[in-house]
Scaffold this active site. Structure first.
Site: not given
Length: 199
Positions: A111-112
């Site tokens: 989740g970047s």
């Protein structure tokens, strides 16, 4: 919007165009070099772990930046930004390393976001909200009077290796070379959504 990158990144104090690409937990988070060149600076910055899709994540989250010298003239930077979940950045590139366009150099778990800084005047080829595919989506084009050789590399999709293909296209136009900057994320499937934010 044209911005002056944070001093910690290591770019000259000029205005740059920033293209941000968000990866959610369902995307593959392998990071690939957007251009071919030499890494001149690597900098890790500890920080917080806000949702990576937020604008403030670029300044406040844990991140790792790389500055690349392209053809001894053009400087770009790309920044790995950790997100809300696993919160781990892996980066195998070192100062002095030469990377080729499309080469894997790290991963962000999970989740970047990645930010790419390119010179003002570059032709932007993506729109906000567009889906990008690693090694295929052309983010932008930079014109230069100096020509570099065309570079090819393998593009991998899961465990299936595709035939060798061109990843960096350089087209000579009126004594100028057009550099195409490619999206650096590995894709799991073409339907996965990797949101693009342009500032």
């Amino acid at each position: 919007e044209e911005i002056i990158p944070n001093e910690e990144i290591g770019l000259p104090k000029n205005k740059y165009i920033k293209i941000g690409i968000f990866m959610n937990v369902f995307n593959v988070h392998v990071n690939r070099s957007p251009m071919s060149g030499t890494i001149t600076k690597k900098n890790y910055i500890p920080g917080l772990f806000f949702n990576a899709s937020l604008d403030k994540a670029s300044k406040e989250n844990e991140r790792l930046s790389l500055v690349m010298n392209v053809n001894n003239k053009i400087k770009i930077a790309f920044v790995q930004i950790a997100g809300l979940l696993a919160r781990r950045i892996v980066n195998e590139a070192q100062e002095g390393n030469k990377l080729v366009s499309g080469q894997i150099f790290g991963i962000i778990r999970f989740g970047s976001k990645v930010d790419v800084y390119i010179p003002v005047g570059s032709k932007i080829n993506v729109l906000k909200g567009q889906t990008s595919i690693a090694g295929e989506t052309i983010l932008a084009e930079i014109n230069s009077k100096k020509k570099i050789n065309q570079i090819s590399s393998f593009e991998l999709n899961q465990s299936i290796s595709r035939p060798k293909r061109s990843v960096l296209d350089n087209t000579k136009i009126k004594n100028k070379t057009k550099f195409k900057i490619y999206s650096w994320k590995n894709n799991l499937r073409s339907i996965l959504k990797n949101k693009i934010y342009k500032k």
